[in-house]
Every structure is written in C-alpha cells, then in structure tokens.
Write an enzyme that holds these catalytic residues in place. Structure first.
Site, PDB file in Angstrom:
ATOM      1  N   GLY A   1       0.759  -1.133  -0.025  1.00  0.00           N
ATOM      2  CA  GLY A   1       0.073  -0.020   0.245  1.00  0.00           C
ATOM      3  C   GLY A   1       0.904   1.270   0.000  1.00  0.00           C
ATOM      4  O   GLY A   1       2.183   1.365  -0.110  1.00  0.00           O
TER       5      GLY A   1
ATOM      6  N   GLN B   1     -11.358   6.290  -1.428  1.00  0.00           N
ATOM      7  CA  GLN B   1     -11.907   6.965  -2.326  1.00  0.00           C
ATOM      8  C   GLN B   1     -11.862   8.303  -2.319  1.00  0.00           C
ATOM      9  O   GLN B   1     -11.220   9.193  -3.130  1.00  0.00           O
ATOM     10  CB  GLN B   1     -13.685   6.652  -2.172  1.00  0.00           C
ATOM     11  CG  GLN B   1     -14.060   5.298  -2.717  1.00  0.00           C
ATOM     12  CD  GLN B   1     -15.585   5.034  -2.284  1.00  0.00           C
ATOM     13  OE1 GLN B   1     -16.083   5.666  -1.611  1.00  0.00           O
ATOM     14  NE2 GLN B   1     -15.852   3.693  -2.696  1.00  0.00           N
ATOM     15  N   GLY B   2     -12.277   9.007  -1.183  1.00  0.00           N
ATOM     16  CA  GLY B   2     -12.485  10.378  -0.964  1.00  0.00           C
ATOM     17  C   GLY B   2     -11.255  11.273  -1.374  1.00  0.00           C
ATOM     18  O   GLY B   2     -11.335  12.350  -2.037  1.00  0.00           O
ATOM     19  N   GLY B   3     -10.064  10.689  -0.672  1.00  0.00           N
ATOM     20  CA  GLY B   3      -8.916  11.520  -1.035  1.00  0.00           C
ATOM     21  C   GLY B   3      -7.818  11.790   0.003  1.00  0.00           C
ATOM     22  O   GLY B   3      -7.709  10.613   0.913  1.00  0.00           O
TER      23      GLY B   3
ATOM     24  N   GLU C   1     -14.298  17.122   4.097  1.00  0.00           N
ATOM     25  CA  GLU C   1     -14.875  15.861   4.446  1.00  0.00           C
ATOM     26  C   GLU C   1     -15.287  16.158   6.223  1.00  0.00           C
ATOM     27  O   GLU C   1     -14.957  17.307   6.766  1.00  0.00           O
ATOM     28  CB  GLU C   1     -14.297  14.655   4.460  1.00  0.00           C
ATOM     29  CG  GLU C   1     -14.076  14.061   3.092  1.00  0.00           C
ATOM     30  CD  GLU C   1     -13.306  12.830   2.663  1.00  0.00           C
ATOM     31  OE1 GLU C   1     -12.630  12.449   3.653  1.00  0.00           O
ATOM     32  OE2 GLU C   1     -13.104  12.533   1.663  1.00  0.00           O
TER      33      GLU C   1
ATOM     34  N   ASP D   1      -2.551  -9.226   9.270  1.00  0.00           N
ATOM     35  CA  ASP D   1      -1.249 -10.065   9.334  1.00  0.00           C
ATOM     36  C   ASP D   1      -0.083  -9.584   9.868  1.00  0.00           C
ATOM     37  O   ASP D   1       0.370  -9.937  10.877  1.00  0.00           O
ATOM     38  CB  ASP D   1      -0.966 -10.682   7.949  1.00  0.00           C
ATOM     39  CG  ASP D   1      -1.920 -11.361   7.269  1.00  0.00           C
ATOM     40  OD1 ASP D   1      -3.213 -11.312   7.613  1.00  0.00           O
ATOM     41  OD2 ASP D   1      -1.751 -12.126   6.350  1.00  0.00           O
TER      42      ASP D   1
ATOM     43  N   HIS E   1     -16.650   3.387   9.368  1.00  0.00           N
ATOM     44  CA  HIS E   1     -17.254   4.387   8.667  1.00  0.00           C
ATOM     45  C   HIS E   1     -18.278   4.387   8.625  1.00  0.00           C
ATOM     46  O   HIS E   1     -19.277   3.564   8.444  1.00  0.00           O
ATOM     47  CB  HIS E   1     -16.633   4.083   6.951  1.00  0.00           C
ATOM     48  CG  HIS E   1     -16.676   5.149   6.069  1.00  0.00           C
ATOM     49  ND1 HIS E   1     -17.785   5.762   5.778  1.00  0.00           N
ATOM     50  CD2 HIS E   1     -15.809   5.985   5.636  1.00  0.00           C
ATOM     51  CE1 HIS E   1     -17.505   6.623   5.011  1.00  0.00           C
ATOM     52  NE2 HIS E   1     -16.254   7.021   4.925  1.00  0.00           N
TER      53      HIS E   1
ATOM     54  N   ARG F   1     -16.166  11.452  12.538  1.00  0.00           N
ATOM     55  CA  ARG F   1     -16.678  10.208  11.935  1.00  0.00           C
ATOM     56  C   ARG F   1     -17.376   9.173  13.157  1.00  0.00           C
ATOM     57  O   ARG F   1     -18.239   8.660  12.621  1.00  0.00           O
ATOM     58  CB  ARG F   1     -15.399   9.325  11.096  1.00  0.00           C
ATOM     59  CG  ARG F   1     -15.811   8.572  10.304  1.00  0.00           C
ATOM     60  CD  ARG F   1     -14.666   7.857   9.446  1.00  0.00           C
ATOM     61  NE  ARG F   1     -14.292   8.785   8.108  1.00  0.00           N
ATOM     62  CZ  ARG F   1     -13.665   8.453   7.356  1.00  0.00           C
ATOM     63  NH1 ARG F   1     -12.802   7.555   7.755  1.00  0.00           N
ATOM     64  NH2 ARG F   1     -13.439   9.173   6.232  1.00  0.00           N
TER      65      ARG F   1
ATOM     66  N   HIS G   1     -13.837   0.039   9.517  1.00  0.00           N
ATOM     67  CA  HIS G   1     -12.854   0.836   8.111  1.00  0.00           C
ATOM     68  C   HIS G   1     -11.621   1.128   8.400  1.00  0.00           C
ATOM     69  O   HIS G   1     -10.720   0.774   7.603  1.00  0.00           O
ATOM     70  CB  HIS G   1     -13.703   2.143   8.024  1.00  0.00           C
ATOM     71  CG  HIS G   1     -13.259   2.975   6.942  1.00  0.00           C
ATOM     72  ND1 HIS G   1     -13.177   2.713   5.577  1.00  0.00           N
ATOM     73  CD2 HIS G   1     -12.400   4.468   6.699  1.00  0.00           C
ATOM     74  CE1 HIS G   1     -12.861   3.464   4.696  1.00  0.00           C
ATOM     75  NE2 HIS G   1     -12.265   4.479   5.338  1.00  0.00           N
TER      76      HIS G   1
ATOM     77  N   ARG H   1      -9.767   8.756  13.840  1.00  0.00           N
ATOM     78  CA  ARG H   1      -9.062   9.342  12.795  1.00  0.00           C
ATOM     79  C   ARG H   1      -9.898  10.334  11.887  1.00  0.00           C
ATOM     80  O   ARG H   1     -10.817  10.252  11.695  1.00  0.00           O
ATOM     81  CB  ARG H   1      -8.445   8.304  11.652  1.00  0.00           C
ATOM     82  CG  ARG H   1      -7.632   8.993  10.356  1.00  0.00           C
ATOM     83  CD  ARG H   1      -7.031   7.752   9.698  1.00  0.00           C
ATOM     84  NE  ARG H   1      -8.187   6.977   9.113  1.00  0.00           N
ATOM     85  CZ  ARG H   1      -8.684   7.144   7.865  1.00  0.00           C
ATOM     86  NH1 ARG H   1      -8.844   8.479   7.579  1.00  0.00           N
ATOM     87  NH2 ARG H   1      -9.571   6.491   7.522  1.00  0.00           N
TER      88      ARG H   1
HETATM   89  C1  SIN Z   1     -13.874   8.214   2.325  1.00  0.00           C
HETATM   90  O1  SIN Z   1     -13.716   8.370   1.257  1.00  0.00           O
HETATM   91  O2  SIN Z   1     -15.030   8.585   3.094  1.00  0.00           O
HETATM   92  C2  SIN Z   1     -12.932   7.355   3.105  1.00  0.00           C
HETATM   93  C3  SIN Z   1     -11.637   8.178   3.529  1.00  0.00           C
HETATM   94  C4  SIN Z   1     -10.944   7.892   4.739  1.00  0.00           C
HETATM   95  O3  SIN Z   1     -11.237   6.935   5.227  1.00  0.00           O
HETATM   96  O4  SIN Z   1     -10.372   8.800   5.286  1.00  0.00           O
END
Ligand code: SIN
Length: 531
Positions: A15, A48-50, A114, A209, A230, A276, A340, A375
C-alpha cells in the site's frame, strides 16, 4: 524443502506506506516488497475520498493540525500530528512529481471537504478513486527502480527473531512453498484488519497479518480498542459493504432516517460533517428499531444537489450503485456503518521504530498516536506517505548487519477441503461475534461473549497447527484471532467512552484515568500510558 534467500530490506505490504518506503530504500539497497495478492490489492487501492493536505502555508498547516487533534478526542499524540501535517505538503508534492495525477481545473488542484475538516483541503483523483491513482503511480515509480523486487501472491507467515532482533521472515508462495528470507531490516506496512469484523469496507486481504506477526514476535501493540467504523457503507442485503465516501457528504449529501427526517442536528452542530465516530454512532442509533432485532434504514440523500454532475464527480460510486438500480440523482441510498480503519496497531515512535530491533512499522499497521481515538477523514493516505518515508530513513540510518537465519525444518501440510470449510465457518463466527459484541457499541458483558467466540476459534486453529498444517488462510485466521484478542482486551480495559470506542456501561469520558494510550504487550495485560 524450504528455500532460503537474502535481501537488504524486506517490506511487508504494497500500500502507500510500503511503496513510499520501498522507493526510499531502493536508493541504498535491494528491496523485496511482499504482497498477498496482485500489486494494487490493498486498502490504499480502495481509498475513495482523497488525501488531506495543507498546501497553503503555515496557517493552513496549523488548522490541519487543530482539526486532527480535535477529531482524535483528547489523545492525539501531538508531535505525531505535527509531523503529519507539516511534512505532508512536501510528500504530496513529491507524489505529484512522481506521476500522481490529482483532479484539477485550470491548473488549480480541486479540493473537497470531509467530516471535521474546517475547510476544503482534500485532494482527489479520478473523482472518487484517489487511492487507486496513488497506488498506480507509486507502483509504476517503484518498478523503475531496478532494486525493488515484488513478490506477489505471497503471504508472510512469521517473523524470524534471533537474539532479540528481527532478522527476516518466512514467506509462503501460492504453491504452498516456504521461503525464509533474511533481511537487514523489516518493515511491516501491511495495513489494517477490517476482516476481523463481518461488516467492513476493507478488501479480503485486510486480515491484520502484519500486526499479529509483529505481536507474536514480541512487539507491543497500542490503542487496539479504537477501530473506526465508517458511517456510510452501502446497506443492501447480500451486497458487499461498499464504501460510500465521506466526500458525498462533503459535496452536500444529507442523512435521513426512515421517517425522512435529517437527524444529525440532534447529535452534533457540524451535522453530516461531524467527526466520523459521532456520525457512525448516530446512524446506528437511528437504525435501532423499537422491537429487539428490528433495524430501521438510514439513507444518504443527494437529490437536492444542483450544479454538480454527481456521476462525473463520483464515477466509481455511481457505477457500483447502478449495478443495483440506484442513482445518486434520483434515489435515497441505504447506508449503515462498517469497520474501516484501525487507529491502533504496532506501537512505533515517530521514526517507525518498534520495541524490537530490526522491526519497523508504518501506515495503518502502526500506531504512532497520530489519530488518537478517531482518525480525521482522509488523513490515512497522508499518514502512509509521511511515516512510510520516515520508517525507511530509520531503516537506512540503523544500518543493521544481515544475520542469516536457518531455514525452517518442516514445510506446511495443506488443509483438506473439509478442514478448509470448517476453518471458514470458524472465521465467519468470529467475525460475526466481533461485529455484534465489540463493534460500535460495546459493554463488559458483550466483550466477554466476544472472548468466548475468539477462544473457540483459537482452539480449532490450534488443532490444525499441531498437525503441521499450514496455508495462507490458516495464517490469516491466526492473525484475525490475535487481533481480535488484542481488541477485546483493550476494549475491556478502557472503562470509559472515547472516540471510536463506546462503552454502553461507561458512556462518558474519564479524563482522570484515560487521557492515555493503551499498550497491549506479551503478558496479555493492558497498561495505559500518557504520551
Ligand atoms: C472516504 O472516502 O470516506 C474514506 C476516506 C477515509 O477513510 O479517510
């Protein structure tokens, strides 16, 4: 017969953290990056989001710091947050130079907002495929380095410890062939463990792991009670818990309960853009029906949004929803929270060092305390970049010698089809129990039920291990059992509620006792430390 080989640096995980580290390490030695499936199948790929980053100078950086600390509910380790937000802009600029293409208009990078961000600072790529673009560009950049080698479809089944130092790892190939690799330094950047829960946005590879192997080798874990759920994963019977990015709410989506009412004003002044953990719990509460077991549906609603082409802005999400006859312009989209992101992980200092010489960790697998108890949205890709680079610099600076480890004497015996099926059933039971008993709302009695299920799964596994059986899935099961164990112990010990950890039996903060980080060590005891 087991094989043996040597490399300067071993990186577990492909990753953002692992790839960023590999690029740095390749300037000074040979690097082997091990990944369980094909390159790109990582949590990073699905982000996804950024990526949140403050590109506008000192004031912007200070605000990003403040937002990160506020979202973390009292226990963000401030020096870690400082490192994240201040080094972030350089690391993102580097990424752009190396070929990552973020969405822009007229030469200006586009930014969205966000939850719990005080301003729009989230860069995105191809609308809602930011992680995939970062992963693509970093893989391409790393592949140019002749000194980076990738081992795909390969599972790390154990870390090798000699005289108190991690000196390499055992790798299991797709053909069940075992190879012991000796390395001067080993980095765990293998991501999180969403698969510990039955409901998760994470891909199948996210079985914890790296965290479990580090712990089994003697590394300390920290903050394992803080699993982020999430708020908005798609909720359709029999359909994967597909992530519906927080950026949808950043662009104005409402949350509505089954009476059609926007309910967030009862929970937080920031409404749908609250932190969140607050939004996830609000959805859970709105979703609880009057009769036991009854679930009410909560929806995301974008039907009021004008002036944005939602299909263009969110192409991946639109395409996924279309498979199920849903359209962001037209329909209410049913959502429920899903596991998440793990705020906890392998305890490291700010340089990626663990308590074990030769072992380093970065990204979601690590815990620097940067996220505290919750987070801030889109800080995770940035974390991988910043701390992946930092860990690599420590691995280089420590300049450890190679110690050649003896190859393992026995090779694993594959599981029979019946054993595989039984193992899957046991894993599914553990995942369901973790969701029901150690999910968004927990309490002492449910955590004990979680332990019972975790122990039953562990017993089944021990029988197979005793017979010399081994496979990727067995190794993943062992990791999930170990991670579940650490989550349950840590959740039991923190008798308060904070961030993502909510105890029905202790619903308030207890700042006197718990403005601290939990450490889960070898003796299976949880201690709390102020950082
Ligand atoms: C999302 O696109 O909602 C996920 C972004 C994240 O986990 O910070």
């Amino acid at each position: 017969m087991a094989m043996e080989s040597q490399v300067d640096f071993l990186v577990m995980g492909a990753g953002v953290a692992g790839l960023r580290a590999a690029v740095e390490l390749a300037r000074h030695g040979d690097v082997l990056v091990v990944t369980k499936e094909s390159l790109g199948e990582s949590n990073t790929h699905y982000a996804q989001g950024g990526i949140a980053v403050a590109m506008e100078g000192d004031e912007d950086v200070a605000l990003h710091f403040e937002d990160t600390v506020n979202a973390g509910d009292g226990i963000v380790y401030r020096p870690a947050a400082e490192a994240l937000v201040s080094e972030g802009p350089v690391r993102v600029a580097e990424l752009i130079e190396w070929g990552t293409s973020f969405d822009s208009e007229g030469g200006e990078l586009l930014r969205t907002r966000e939850g719990a961000h005080s301003l729009p600072r989230i860069l995105h790529a191809n609308g809602d495929a930011t992680g995939a673009e970062i992963s693509r560009s970093l893989v391409a950049f790393a592949q140019v380095h002749k000194r980076v080698r990738f081992a795909e479809w390969t599972t790390v089944t154990g870390l090798v410890v000699a005289e108190g130092r991690v000196v390499g790892a055992d790798l299991l190939g797709r053909d069940n062939r075992l190879e012991r690799v000796s390395a001067r330094a080993t980095l765990v950047a293998a991501g999180g463990a969403g698969q510990v829960y039955s409901d998760t946005t994470n891909p199948g590879v996210a079985t914890g792991d790296g965290i479990a192997l580090a712990a089994l080798a003697g590394a300390e874990l920290a903050d394992m009670e803080f699993y982020q759920f999430h708020p908005t994963a798609l909720s359709l019977p029999g359909v994967p818990r597909f992530l519906l990015s927080e950026a949808l709410r950043g662009e104005g989506a409402y949350l509505r309960n089954d009476h059609g009412e926007r309910f967030m004003e009862r929970y937080h002044p920031l409404l749908e853009l609250a932190p969140r953990d607050v939004v996830a719990r609000a959805i859970t509460r709105e979703g609880i029906g009057e009769r036991p077991g009854e679930m009410r549906v909560v929806h995301l609603d974008m039907r009021h949004i004008k002036g944005i082409d939602l299909h263009h802005r969110f192409p991946g999400i639109s395409a996924f929803l279309a498979k199920y006859g849903l359209d962001l312009d037209r329909d209410l989209i049913p959502v429920r929270p899903a596991a998440h992101y793990l705020m906890g992980g392998i305890r490291t200092d700010l340089t990626g060092r663990t308590n074990l010489a030769g072992l380093y960790a970065a990204g979601e697998a690590a815990c620097t305390g940067v996220h505290g108890a919750n987070r801030l949205a889109s800080n995770s890709l940035l974390e991988g970049l910043v701390f992946g680079a930092r860990a690599a610099l420590s691995m280089l600076a420590d300049d450890l010698p190679i110690t050649v480890a003896h190859p393992p004497k026995s090779v694993p015996i594959p599981l029979s089809p019946l054993e595989e099926q039984t193992l899957e059933e046991q894993i599914a039971k553990l995942q369901a129990a973790m969701w029901a008993y150690a999910g968004l709302l927990r309490q002492e009695s449910t955590i004990h039920l979680g332990f019972a299920s975790q122990e039953a799964c562990a017993e089944g596994l021990a029988r197979l291990v005793k017979q010399g059986k081994g496979s990727r899935r067995l190794s993943e099961a062992r990791a999930m059992i170990h991670v579940a164990h650490a989550i349950l112990h840590s959740a039991l010990a923190r008798t308060e509620s904070r961030g993502a950890h909510f105890r029905n039996d202790y619903p308030q903060h207890d700042d006197k006792r718990f403005l601290k980080h939990s450490i889960f060590g070898r003796e299976e005891q949880v201690v709390f430390e102020e950082w």
